[in-house]
Design an enzyme around this catalytic site. Sequence first.
Site, PDB file in Angstrom:
ATOM      1  N   HIS A   9       0.975  -1.269   0.544  1.00  0.00           N
ATOM      2  CA  HIS A   9      -0.151   0.146  -0.125  1.00  0.00           C
ATOM      3  C   HIS A   9       0.943   1.331   0.138  1.00  0.00           C
ATOM      4  O   HIS A   9       0.838   2.592  -0.800  1.00  0.00           O
ATOM      5  CB  HIS A   9      -1.083   0.270   1.471  1.00  0.00           C
ATOM      6  CG  HIS A   9      -0.139  -0.055   2.833  1.00  0.00           C
ATOM      7  ND1 HIS A   9      -0.244  -1.256   3.119  1.00  0.00           N
ATOM      8  CD2 HIS A   9      -0.029   0.639   3.220  1.00  0.00           C
ATOM      9  CE1 HIS A   9       0.483  -1.296   4.530  1.00  0.00           C
ATOM     10  NE2 HIS A   9       0.874  -0.019   4.420  1.00  0.00           N
ATOM     11  N   CYS A  65       7.999  -0.275  -1.861  1.00  0.00           N
ATOM     12  CA  CYS A  65       6.942  -0.300  -0.093  1.00  0.00           C
ATOM     13  C   CYS A  65       7.511   0.541   0.289  1.00  0.00           C
ATOM     14  O   CYS A  65       8.668   1.390  -0.177  1.00  0.00           O
ATOM     15  CB  CYS A  65       7.621  -1.644   0.693  1.00  0.00           C
ATOM     16  SG  CYS A  65       9.090  -1.810   1.341  1.00  0.00           S
ATOM     17  N   SER A  67       9.780   1.610   2.708  1.00  0.00           N
ATOM     18  CA  SER A  67      11.130   1.561   2.887  1.00  0.00           C
ATOM     19  C   SER A  67      11.904   0.800   2.083  1.00  0.00           C
ATOM     20  O   SER A  67      13.274   1.028   2.164  1.00  0.00           O
ATOM     21  CB  SER A  67      11.709   1.134   4.749  1.00  0.00           C
ATOM     22  OG  SER A  67      11.236   0.097   4.634  1.00  0.00           O
ATOM     23  N   GLY A  70      11.303  -4.708   3.516  1.00  0.00           N
ATOM     24  CA  GLY A  70      10.392  -5.294   3.980  1.00  0.00           C
ATOM     25  C   GLY A  70      10.575  -6.571   2.532  1.00  0.00           C
ATOM     26  O   GLY A  70      10.374  -7.411   2.674  1.00  0.00           O
ATOM     27  N   HIS A  98      28.015  -4.891 -10.612  1.00  0.00           N
ATOM     28  CA  HIS A  98      28.420  -6.030  -8.854  1.00  0.00           C
ATOM     29  C   HIS A  98      27.933  -7.029  -8.368  1.00  0.00           C
ATOM     30  O   HIS A  98      28.531  -7.942  -8.371  1.00  0.00           O
ATOM     31  CB  HIS A  98      28.610  -5.132  -8.279  1.00  0.00           C
ATOM     32  CG  HIS A  98      30.049  -4.386  -8.717  1.00  0.00           C
ATOM     33  ND1 HIS A  98      30.623  -3.338  -7.832  1.00  0.00           N
ATOM     34  CD2 HIS A  98      30.597  -3.748 -10.638  1.00  0.00           C
ATOM     35  CE1 HIS A  98      31.666  -2.532  -8.343  1.00  0.00           C
ATOM     36  NE2 HIS A  98      31.197  -2.845  -9.847  1.00  0.00           N
ATOM     37  N   ASN A  99      25.986  -7.338  -8.648  1.00  0.00           N
ATOM     38  CA  ASN A  99      25.866  -8.099  -7.570  1.00  0.00           C
ATOM     39  C   ASN A  99      24.530  -8.487  -8.562  1.00  0.00           C
ATOM     40  O   ASN A  99      24.287  -9.238  -8.358  1.00  0.00           O
ATOM     41  CB  ASN A  99      24.909  -7.490  -6.578  1.00  0.00           C
ATOM     42  CG  ASN A  99      26.039  -6.627  -6.302  1.00  0.00           C
ATOM     43  OD1 ASN A  99      25.892  -5.668  -5.701  1.00  0.00           O
ATOM     44  ND2 ASN A  99      26.946  -7.376  -4.976  1.00  0.00           N
ATOM     45  N   ARG A 136      32.268 -13.573  -6.743  1.00  0.00           N
ATOM     46  CA  ARG A 136      31.045 -13.189  -5.971  1.00  0.00           C
ATOM     47  C   ARG A 136      29.936 -13.461  -5.851  1.00  0.00           C
ATOM     48  O   ARG A 136      29.398 -14.272  -5.212  1.00  0.00           O
ATOM     49  CB  ARG A 136      31.816 -12.070  -5.876  1.00  0.00           C
ATOM     50  CG  ARG A 136      33.165 -11.727  -5.596  1.00  0.00           C
ATOM     51  CD  ARG A 136      33.378 -10.300  -5.953  1.00  0.00           C
ATOM     52  NE  ARG A 136      34.384  -9.536  -6.314  1.00  0.00           N
ATOM     53  CZ  ARG A 136      35.415  -8.553  -5.807  1.00  0.00           C
ATOM     54  NH1 ARG A 136      34.882  -7.697  -6.523  1.00  0.00           N
ATOM     55  NH2 ARG A 136      36.669  -8.652  -5.750  1.00  0.00           N
TER      56      ARG A 136
END
Length: 142
Positions: A9, A65, A67, A70, A98-99, A136
């Site tokens: 929401h 969301c 922040s 979550g 990189h990831n 990595r």
Amino acid sequence: MKLALGSDHAGFAQKEMLRTWLVGQGYEVQDFGTHSADSMDYPDVAHPLAAAVAAGTPGQGILLCGSANGVCITANKHEEVRAAIAWLPELAALARQHNNANVLCVPARYVSEEQAREIVSAFLKTDFEGGRHQARVSKINC
């Protein structure tokens, strides 16, 4: 390119804006919800989206969301998902470079609509560099 898109929401308004914008950019968007600003539980959207990305259809996803914490934690429970939070375009690009992040998590309460578009654009336009980063990334899954 097909993308998965979802929010709780708190991210609903930005998700709707991004969906319209992404379709205008030529992306096929699979909307995992939520479909209103009514309070809901973010795992109910993040798990199905992450499962779809883990299966490779679509290959990338965007979650929002308040922040971004979550949805990111939830998405990362799926073995083939590498979800990353980005509140700046540079962080979104590095998550890809990189990831090899395949799910972008945007903190809707902390970025403007313009910033959200810039972050998503950086994520989608950046490729994984491979090379030393592949070794990595290969060590991430347990």
